[in-house]
Design a protein around this motif. Structure first.
Motif, PDB file in Angstrom:
ATOM      1  N   VAL A  31       0.835  -1.197   0.000  1.00 55.83           N
ATOM      2  CA  VAL A  31       0.000   0.000   0.000  1.00 55.83           C
ATOM      3  C   VAL A  31       0.871   1.249   0.000  1.00 55.83           C
ATOM      4  O   VAL A  31       1.781   1.380   0.814  1.00 55.83           O
ATOM      5  N   LEU A  32       0.581   2.147  -0.929  1.00 52.79           N
ATOM      6  CA  LEU A  32       1.267   3.427  -0.982  1.00 52.79           C
ATOM      7  C   LEU A  32       0.593   4.393  -0.020  1.00 52.79           C
ATOM      8  O   LEU A  32      -0.627   4.583  -0.066  1.00 52.79           O
ATOM      9  N   ALA A  47       6.169   4.447   1.738  1.00 54.41           N
ATOM     10  CA  ALA A  47       5.940   5.887   1.701  1.00 54.41           C
ATOM     11  C   ALA A  47       6.127   6.415   0.282  1.00 54.41           C
ATOM     12  O   ALA A  47       7.072   6.034  -0.419  1.00 54.41           O
ATOM     13  N   GLY A  48       5.235   7.287  -0.127  1.00 54.48           N
ATOM     14  CA  GLY A  48       5.340   7.908  -1.441  1.00 54.48           C
ATOM     15  C   GLY A  48       4.323   9.015  -1.588  1.00 54.48           C
ATOM     16  O   GLY A  48       3.318   9.044  -0.878  1.00 54.48           O
ATOM     17  N   ASP A  49       4.567   9.932  -2.501  1.00 52.92           N
ATOM     18  CA  ASP A  49       3.702  11.091  -2.698  1.00 52.92           C
ATOM     19  C   ASP A  49       3.425  11.262  -4.188  1.00 52.92           C
ATOM     20  O   ASP A  49       4.341  11.548  -4.973  1.00 52.92           O
ATOM     21  N   LEU A  50       2.177  11.093  -4.573  1.00 52.05           N
ATOM     22  CA  LEU A  50       1.815  11.202  -5.983  1.00 52.05           C
ATOM     23  C   LEU A  50       1.805  12.642  -6.484  1.00 52.05           C
ATOM     24  O   LEU A  50       1.713  12.872  -7.693  1.00 52.05           O
ATOM     25  N   GLU A  51       1.895  13.606  -5.596  1.00 52.60           N
ATOM     26  CA  GLU A  51       1.978  14.994  -6.034  1.00 52.60           C
ATOM     27  C   GLU A  51       3.405  15.362  -6.417  1.00 52.60           C
ATOM     28  O   GLU A  51       3.643  16.002  -7.436  1.00 52.60           O
ATOM     29  N   THR A  52       4.360  14.935  -5.613  1.00 50.09           N
ATOM     30  CA  THR A  52       5.753  15.289  -5.863  1.00 50.09           C
ATOM     31  C   THR A  52       6.527  14.193  -6.595  1.00 50.09           C
ATOM     32  O   THR A  52       7.573  14.454  -7.178  1.00 50.09           O
ATOM     33  N   GLY A  53       6.023  12.960  -6.542  1.00 48.42           N
ATOM     34  CA  GLY A  53       6.730  11.831  -7.147  1.00 48.42           C
ATOM     35  C   GLY A  53       7.712  11.160  -6.204  1.00 48.42           C
ATOM     36  O   GLY A  53       8.285  10.116  -6.543  1.00 48.42           O
ATOM     37  N   ALA A  57       8.986   5.624  -7.420  1.00 47.86           N
ATOM     38  CA  ALA A  57       9.816   4.634  -8.124  1.00 47.86           C
ATOM     39  C   ALA A  57      10.047   3.412  -7.259  1.00 47.86           C
ATOM     40  O   ALA A  57       9.973   2.260  -7.742  1.00 47.86           O
ATOM     41  N   GLU A  58      10.334   3.638  -5.978  1.00 48.22           N
ATOM     42  CA  GLU A  58      10.556   2.521  -5.064  1.00 48.22           C
ATOM     43  C   GLU A  58       9.264   1.736  -4.840  1.00 48.22           C
ATOM     44  O   GLU A  58       9.284   0.504  -4.710  1.00 48.22           O
ATOM     45  N   ALA A  89       9.665   4.799 -16.158  1.00 55.28           N
ATOM     46  CA  ALA A  89      11.080   5.046 -15.872  1.00 55.28           C
ATOM     47  C   ALA A  89      11.757   3.816 -15.288  1.00 55.28           C
ATOM     48  O   ALA A  89      12.960   3.597 -15.495  1.00 55.28           O
ATOM     49  N   ALA A  90      10.978   3.004 -14.596  1.00 50.55           N
ATOM     50  CA  ALA A  90      11.523   1.785 -14.000  1.00 50.55           C
ATOM     51  C   ALA A  90      11.632   0.652 -15.017  1.00 50.55           C
ATOM     52  O   ALA A  90      12.181  -0.409 -14.706  1.00 50.55           O
ATOM     53  N   GLY A  91      11.121   0.895 -16.226  1.00 55.02           N
ATOM     54  CA  GLY A  91      11.152  -0.144 -17.246  1.00 55.02           C
ATOM     55  C   GLY A  91      10.221  -1.299 -16.924  1.00 55.02           C
ATOM     56  O   GLY A  91      10.390  -2.407 -17.433  1.00 55.02           O
TER      57      GLY A  91
END
Length: 263
Positions: A31-32, A47-53, A57-58, A89-91
């Protein structure tokens, strides 16, 4: 090895119903969220933020499927683009499954008034197009309004001494039924735009409001008002309804009785 599903919006109303179903299906669930958490009930949190990116990737690394549930009243298109860009970007080449709303392609959101009243519809449509043009294998499900969302709306408006109700109709569907359908789609092959789903009955906004007031023992006058703008006029004609796909089982009355019994 179990398939790994990354769920955005996994801590929201829909997400909290989807994630245990995914686990029951034998899938790995990630879960993000905006902040990292300890794993719970076999569910990993990243942890991740869809606004800033940041962190996206992780989060997508190693995911076989991305179930994109995160959504707000605006900016969904750009957030979905951030997600897709990170995947590319991660292919990686995961199955991207998206939840949208019935009528997203039918409601024209053009003016400032349209965006103020119907910005949510435009936001979902923008995200739909990002998914379709992502170059990834994809599936999009459109659903009508959730019982939970409409309850939040009518309960808030029901506190007013005089209750306004827009000249809209709704076809509320049980959130858990949408969750179950999404889990089926996650386990299936990419299917593009699948058949939409709606609740079993159609109600005017005034009917929903009056049923809530009656169930809570409140006496309030309810009056219908016309929402401004072209988008609202189209919405009022039933662009948000799908009577030919009324596959939901639980009615608004059943939901309301259960909701208030546990309140």
């Amino acid at each position: 090895m179990a398939k790994t599903v990354l769920v955005t919006g996994g801590t929201g109303t829909l997400g909290t119903l989807v994630t245990p179903l995914l686990r029951q299906a034998g899938l790995g669930v990630r879960v993000l969220s905006r902040s990292a958490h300890e794993a719970k009930d076999g569910i990993e949190f990243v942890a991740g933020d869809l606004e800033t990116g940041a962190g996206i990737a992780e989060a997508v690394a190693g995911a076989d499927t991305v179930l994109h549930l995160a959504g707000t009243t605006k900016g969904d298109g750009e957030k979905t683009r951030v997600l897709v860009d990170a995947i590319n970007a991660a292919g990686a080449f995961p199955h991207l499954v998206y939840i949208s709303v019935v009528g997203a392609e039918r409601v024209p959101v053009e003016s400032a008034i349209d965006r103020q009243v119907m910005g949510y519809m435009a936001s979902k449509r923008e995200a739909e197009l990002v998914v379709e043009n992502s170059g990834l294998p994809w599936t999009t499900l459109r659903a009508t309004q959730f019982h939970d969302l409409l309850f939040t709306m009518v309960s808030a408006m029901g506190k007013m001494p005089v209750v306004p109700a827009f000249n809209f109709r709704f076809q509320p569907i049980e959130t858990g039924e949408v969750a179950a359908r999404l889990v089926d789609l996650v386990q299936g092959e990419p299917a593009g735009l699948v058949e939409e789903i709606g609740g079993p009955r159609i109600y005017t906004m005034k009917e929903l409001e009056r049923s809530y007031l009656a169930a809570t023992g409140r006496r309030r006058p309810v009056f219908t008002v016309k929402a401004p703008g072209k988008a609202a006029r189209v919405y009022a004609t039933g662009a948000n309804l799908t009577p030919d796909h009324a596959v939901g089982q639980r009615t608004w009355e059943d939901f309301l009785a259960a909701k208030l019994a546990t309140a």
